[in-house]
Scaffold this active site. Structure first.
Site, PDB file in Angstrom:
ATOM      1  N   HIS A  71      -1.422  -2.366  -7.040  1.00 50.59           N
ATOM      2  CA  HIS A  71      -2.086  -2.017  -5.784  1.00 50.59           C
ATOM      3  C   HIS A  71      -3.602  -2.132  -5.910  1.00 50.59           C
ATOM      4  O   HIS A  71      -4.248  -1.316  -6.559  1.00 50.59           O
ATOM      5  CB  HIS A  71      -1.673  -0.594  -5.367  1.00 50.59           C
ATOM      6  CG  HIS A  71      -2.221  -0.181  -4.042  1.00 50.59           C
ATOM      7  ND1 HIS A  71      -2.532   1.113  -3.734  1.00 50.59           N
ATOM      8  CD2 HIS A  71      -2.524  -0.905  -2.942  1.00 50.59           C
ATOM      9  CE1 HIS A  71      -2.997   1.171  -2.503  1.00 50.59           C
ATOM     10  NE2 HIS A  71      -3.014  -0.039  -2.004  1.00 50.59           N
ATOM     11  N   ASN A  79      -2.988   6.624  -1.734  1.00 52.54           N
ATOM     12  CA  ASN A  79      -2.682   6.773  -0.314  1.00 52.54           C
ATOM     13  C   ASN A  79      -1.888   8.046  -0.039  1.00 52.54           C
ATOM     14  O   ASN A  79      -1.996   8.627   1.034  1.00 52.54           O
ATOM     15  CB  ASN A  79      -1.948   5.542   0.205  1.00 52.54           C
ATOM     16  CG  ASN A  79      -2.927   4.412   0.480  1.00 52.54           C
ATOM     17  OD1 ASN A  79      -4.096   4.660   0.794  1.00 52.54           O
ATOM     18  ND2 ASN A  79      -2.483   3.186   0.320  1.00 52.54           N
ATOM     19  N   GLU A  98      -3.932   0.426  -8.965  1.00 53.82           N
ATOM     20  CA  GLU A  98      -2.808   1.293  -9.327  1.00 53.82           C
ATOM     21  C   GLU A  98      -1.669   0.393  -9.803  1.00 53.82           C
ATOM     22  O   GLU A  98      -1.247  -0.503  -9.073  1.00 53.82           O
ATOM     23  CB  GLU A  98      -2.320   2.076  -8.100  1.00 53.82           C
ATOM     24  CG  GLU A  98      -3.148   3.282  -7.746  1.00 53.82           C
ATOM     25  CD  GLU A  98      -2.597   3.992  -6.506  1.00 53.82           C
ATOM     26  OE1 GLU A  98      -2.077   5.100  -6.647  1.00 53.82           O
ATOM     27  OE2 GLU A  98      -2.695   3.432  -5.400  1.00 53.82           O
ATOM     28  N   SER A 127       0.831  -1.212   0.000  1.00 53.13           N
ATOM     29  CA  SER A 127       0.000   0.000   0.000  1.00 53.13           C
ATOM     30  C   SER A 127       0.858   1.251   0.000  1.00 53.13           C
ATOM     31  O   SER A 127       0.406   2.306  -0.429  1.00 53.13           O
ATOM     32  CB  SER A 127      -0.869   0.066   1.254  1.00 53.13           C
ATOM     33  OG  SER A 127      -1.455  -1.154   1.505  1.00 53.13           O
TER      34      SER A 127
HETATM   35  N1  LIG Z   1      -6.047  -4.789   3.912  1.00 52.02           N
HETATM   36  C1  LIG Z   1      -6.114  -3.724   3.135  1.00 52.02           C
HETATM   37  O1  LIG Z   1      -7.028  -2.902   3.249  1.00 52.02           O
HETATM   38  C2  LIG Z   1      -5.092  -3.527   2.059  1.00 52.02           C
HETATM   39  C3  LIG Z   1      -5.400  -2.730   0.945  1.00 52.02           C
HETATM   40  C4  LIG Z   1      -4.467  -2.579  -0.077  1.00 52.02           C
HETATM   41  C5  LIG Z   1      -3.230  -3.218   0.042  1.00 52.02           C
HETATM   42  N2  LIG Z   1      -2.951  -3.951   1.140  1.00 52.02           N
HETATM   43  C6  LIG Z   1      -1.634  -4.589   1.216  1.00 52.02           C
HETATM   44  O2  LIG Z   1      -1.756  -5.960   0.898  1.00 52.02           O
HETATM   45  C7  LIG Z   1      -0.787  -6.713   1.617  1.00 52.02           C
HETATM   46  C8  LIG Z   1      -1.470  -7.800   2.412  1.00 52.02           C
HETATM   47  O3  LIG Z   1      -2.368  -7.215   3.323  1.00 52.02           O
HETATM   48  P1  LIG Z   1      -3.539  -8.025   4.014  1.00 52.02           P
HETATM   49  O4  LIG Z   1      -4.430  -7.043   4.652  1.00 52.02           O
HETATM   50  O5  LIG Z   1      -4.120  -9.002   3.058  1.00 52.02           O
HETATM   51  O6  LIG Z   1      -2.727  -8.808   5.140  1.00 52.02           O
HETATM   52  P2  LIG Z   1      -3.134 -10.121   5.938  1.00 52.02           P
HETATM   53  O7  LIG Z   1      -2.399 -10.050   7.217  1.00 52.02           O
HETATM   54  O8  LIG Z   1      -4.591 -10.326   5.938  1.00 52.02           O
HETATM   55  O9  LIG Z   1      -2.515 -11.293   5.047  1.00 52.02           O
HETATM   56  C9  LIG Z   1      -1.153 -11.530   4.924  1.00 52.02           C
HETATM   57  C10 LIG Z   1      -0.976 -13.001   4.600  1.00 52.02           C
HETATM   58  O10 LIG Z   1       0.339 -13.211   4.180  1.00 52.02           O
HETATM   59  C11 LIG Z   1       0.783 -14.433   4.711  1.00 52.02           C
HETATM   60  N3  LIG Z   1       2.227 -14.446   4.673  1.00 52.02           N
HETATM   61  C12 LIG Z   1       3.093 -13.859   5.500  1.00 52.02           C
HETATM   62  N4  LIG Z   1       4.379 -14.143   5.095  1.00 52.02           N
HETATM   63  C13 LIG Z   1       4.281 -14.882   3.988  1.00 52.02           C
HETATM   64  C14 LIG Z   1       5.224 -15.502   3.103  1.00 52.02           C
HETATM   65  N5  LIG Z   1       6.527 -15.402   3.335  1.00 52.02           N
HETATM   66  N6  LIG Z   1       4.756 -16.191   2.060  1.00 52.02           N
HETATM   67  C15 LIG Z   1       3.444 -16.324   1.853  1.00 52.02           C
HETATM   68  N7  LIG Z   1       2.517 -15.799   2.658  1.00 52.02           N
HETATM   69  C16 LIG Z   1       2.929 -15.087   3.710  1.00 52.02           C
HETATM   70  C17 LIG Z   1       0.182 -14.506   6.084  1.00 52.02           C
HETATM   71  O11 LIG Z   1       0.118 -15.840   6.568  1.00 52.02           O
HETATM   72  C18 LIG Z   1      -1.218 -13.921   5.803  1.00 52.02           C
HETATM   73  O12 LIG Z   1      -2.112 -14.953   5.446  1.00 52.02           O
HETATM   74  C19 LIG Z   1      -0.022  -5.705   2.461  1.00 52.02           C
HETATM   75  O13 LIG Z   1       1.119  -5.302   1.758  1.00 52.02           O
HETATM   76  C20 LIG Z   1      -0.992  -4.554   2.579  1.00 52.02           C
HETATM   77  O14 LIG Z   1      -0.373  -3.324   2.804  1.00 52.02           O
HETATM   78  C21 LIG Z   1      -3.858  -4.143   2.135  1.00 52.02           C
END
Ligand SMILES: NC(=O)c1ccc[n+]([C@@H]2O[C@H](COP(=O)([O-])OP(=O)(O)OC[C@H]3O[C@@H](n4cnc5c(N)ncnc54)[C@H](O)[C@@H]3O)[C@@H](O)[C@H]2O)c1
Length: 715
Positions: free
Chosen positions: A451, A501, A463, A430
């Site tokens: 993104h 963002n 994005e 993000s």
């Molecule tokens: N949640 C949001 O609103 C949002 C929006 C846009 C972007 N993002 C971005 O997306 C990404 C994920 O966010 P999220 O909210 O889904 O997080 P989350 O915590 O729900 O999920 C992360 C997942 O990654 C897994 N993981 C960790 N290390 C790993 C590895 N080495 N290999 C494979 N899997 C692994 C974890 O077990 C978990 O299931 C982040 O970079 C976040 O900034 C999130």
């Protein structure tokens, strides 16, 4: 040949029956541009001059019938005076009415999409036959206007007030079965039999078996409702439609008012009423913004198409991390037909991701939008795994693990070794700079940001972030994959927070500043919702999650310390420190309880005010204008900086990104459009009033220059 033009030809086909065919040269679709309207005039005159004709079939030689008016002509047209607009509409309507008054039976053969002016053309003839896959409708309200070629007059008389209100105020595209049921069309006929069916109707009219005169009179007469019925129909729908559309979107209710006003009139008088109402709507800023939005969207589509030409195929994708975002990406990719491998480091994560996909698919099946068999196919095209076994077959990877630069760095290097050399790697980070993440990669040219927004299946924007070393092929392939997933990609350059963002956090900066100075966060939410945001900033922070908000805020502060670093503890810090993460643990600025339907409902929590006491430094009453200015100035100014820094290519990309990415009120057109509408000079003046609040409120030199010269972002 009775008439031959560049958009319309008229010829005799059989037994004294003429065919008027729309086929706009040099275009893939028919639309009502100036030329087509002029030719319809000439063609109708030519038809009137024929003495022995027995009927007319109206057709199209394109796949669609007529997609609508040429919206690229609207901005110039709407810039004219209200009187000119009325005159223009009346002139066009005289042509449609001349078609309606032709001295023989007339039938339209609707072979494909007939929308807006295209459908109003169909309404001008006595009968309509329609192909099963064609769609008809009057979507004008989506542009802040309503039908202006007699649509409110003819449809309300043809299908009744209730149906007309539903079609005109909803703006939907209607399927053939629905159109037949309401009486908007008279028959559904296979495409190759349409002309034959139309000719048969004409013959029946001429044999006295069908009464086209009576039909015509009905359309040209008054609406058949007594005073009481009319009052009920219009008043109830005004309240209902008004409640749904909200006061920021006046066109739907105006359309009802216009129909109510002309209900007791015959055609020509009724059309005058419609023309006046139309002109009034066309002159609103809402219409200007929504038309601008449509045009920006067309531009975006063109850009994406150009990228798609350079893209490599993505036959198999992979997502790393099966969390909220990873699960969403897997679902969306599989749903739209690109099989995907979903990898996580623990089984629980995978189960969670798969369950999320199952839940969404079950909803589709329940709603009748998908068959159970299809659901199984979609699920089978998500391959869950804990290792990199199949990654040599993967064409594009979306990394969606936790938002931590060290973890991402390790994961990206690991996957780079597991995939083919030509595979594209993307990160769904993000906030973390793409150049930073590319630093330790062997093939940074194959890497860019992708993104998505949460929830992935609902949010239209992606994005695509281009790092310094990202190749065109990487951008193109990522754009094409986003399109294949049904998303709207915007290509932006790299910086902390990218476009969306980077602009959102200054807006939150405006919010915490207001709370610090004593504003009631609930009032801020209410004012911003009234302004047009789908949710106010406190509510939005609860939805985003306070942990995410705080963490991303810190990354942004590191990136732009001069204006995004907070010297003191903020309202967001307080919520975070008190474990009030928002909707995810039912407690944030608000409390969340389940309503009777099991849906999360936000309720006021007095505790929040107590917790916030230490950060509140004064007690001030803020007017609505004050709140809007303090919230919108930082957001708009950061958008200006993104444009000046080349993060976005042009103002249209910036505004569309904000509308699709964070729900910027569409009727305001976007942040840069908002500045244009206020006047750049007035905007700078307003910002200067708030200069004491710090650099978030300071206009750039270039913007000051624009204020002086009168330059605008759009046109
Ligand atoms: N949640 C949001 O609103 C949002 C929006 C846009 C972007 N993002 C971005 O997306 C990404 C994920 O966010 P999220 O909210 O889904 O997080 P989350 O915590 O729900 O999920 C992360 C997942 O990654 C897994 N993981 C960790 N290390 C790993 C590895 N080495 N290999 C494979 N899997 C692994 C974890 O077990 C978990 O299931 C982040 O970079 C976040 O900034 C999130």
């Amino acid at each position: 040949m009775i008439y031959e033009g560049k958009a319309i030809t008229v010829k005799e086909i059989e037994g004294g029956i003429a065919q008027l065919d729309f086929d706009l040269q040099g275009e893939s679709v028919n639309k009502f541009n100036r030329l087509t309207i002029e030719e319809l005039h000439a063609a109708t005159d030519a038809l009137k001059a024929q003495k022995k004709l027995k009927g007319l079939v109206v057709t199209s030689s394109k796949d669609s019938f007529i997609v609508g008016a040429d919206i690229t002509e609207f901005s110039d047209l709407f810039a004219g005076s209200e009187e000119d607009l009325v005159a223009n509409n009346l002139q066009a309507n005289a042509i449609f009415s001349a078609v309606e008054d032709l001295p023989f039976p007339t039938v339209t053969a609707i072979n494909g999409i007939a929308l807006g002016g295209g459908f109003e053309m169909c309404l001008a003839t006595d009968f309509r036959v329609m192909a099963p896959k064609a769609k008809v409708g009057l979507p004008e309200v989506k542009l802040g206007i309503f039908p202006g070629f007699g649509g409110t007059v003819r449809l309300s008389r043809l299908v009744g007030v209730d149906n007309a209100v539903e079609w005109i105020c909803g703006g939907a595209e209607n399927r053939a079965d629905a159109a037949l049921k309401t009486g908007a069309v008279d028959a559904i006929v296979e495409p190759e039999k349409l002309v034959e069916a139309a000719v048969a109707i004409i013959n029946q009219c001429n044999e006295g078996k069908l009464d086209h005169e009576a039909r015509r009179e009905e359309k040209k007469g008054k609406i058949k409702l007594n005073a009481m019925e009319s009052m009920m129909a219009f008043e109830i729908s005004k309240a209902f439609v008004g409640g749904k559309a909200g006061k920021n979107y006046p066109a739907p209710v105006e359309a009802i008012k216009v129909m109510q006003k002309h209900a007791g009139m015959t055609r020509d008088k009724a059309i005058e009423v419609e023309a006046k109402g139309f002109a009034k709507m066309a002159k609103t800023n809402v219409a200007a913004c929504l038309v601008g939005l449509f045009l920006n969207d067309q531009e975006l589509k063109k850009k994406a198409k150009a990228w798609e030409k350079e893209a490599s195929d993505v036959k198999l994708a992979a997502v790393l991390g099966a969390g909220i975002m990873g699960g969403g990406v897997a679902y969306q990719s599989a749903l739209k037909g690109t099989p995907i491998i979903m990898k996580d480091i623990n089984q629980d994560g995978i189960t969670l991701g798969l369950n999320e996909a199952k839940k969404l698919l079950t909803k589709r099946v329940d709603k009748g939008r998908m068959k159970a068999g299809q659901m199984a196919d979609v699920l089978n095209s998500i391959t869950p795994t804990l290792n990199y076994g199949d990654f040599k077959n993967v064409d594009l990877v979306v990394e969606a693990v936790v938002e931590n630069p060290k973890v991402k760095d390790a994961v990206l290097r690991e996957v780079e070794d597991a995939v083919r050399e030509d595979a594209i790697l993307t990160s769904n980070t993000s906030t973390i700079s793409i150049d930073l993440l590319a630093k330790n990669l062997k093939r940074p040219e194959n890497f860019c940001g992708m993104h998505f927004f949460n929830p992935v299946h609902m949010m239209p924007l992606v994005e695509v972030i281009r790092g310094k070393k990202t190749s065109d092929r990487a951008v193109a392939t990522t754009v094409a994959y986003a399109k294949a997933m049904g998303k709207t990609p915007i290509v932006v350059n790299d910086c902390p927070g990218f476009l969306v963002n980077r602009v959102l956090f200054p807006y939150f900066g405006g919010f915490v500043g207001l709370v610090r100075d004593g504003a009631d966060f609930q009032k801020v939410d209410k004012v911003m919702e009234k302004f047009g945001w789908p949710m106010g900033p406190a509510y939005l922070l609860d939805v985003v999650g306070m942990d995410t908000g705080k963490h991303a805020g810190e990354v942004m502060a590191d990136g732009f310390p001069d204006r995004m670093k907070h010297a003191e503890t903020t309202a967001i810090d307080v919520m975070f420190e008190n474990n009030r993460y928002g909707q995810k643990n039912d407690l944030g600025f608000y409390k969340y309880e389940l309503d009777r339907k099991g849906k999360q409902k936000k309720v006021v929590d007095e505790e929040t005010y107590k917790l916030l006491e230490p950060v509140v430094q004064g007690k001030n009453e803020f007017s609505d204008e004050d709140i809007i200015a303090r919230m919108m100035l930082p957001l708009c100014l950061e958008t200006v900086r993104c444009l000046e820094d080349g993060i976005v290519e042009d103002p249209a990309d910036a505004d569309m990104g904000l509308i699709f990415g964070i729900g910027f009120p569409p009727f305001r057109g976007g942040a840069l459009r908002y500045i244009d509408d206020m006047g750049v000079d007035k905007f700078v003046e307003l910002a200067d009033k708030y200069a004491d609040l710090g650099p978030l409120y300071h206009p750039t030199e270039k913007l000051r220059e624009m204020a002086k010269t009168g330059e605008k972002f759009f046109g």
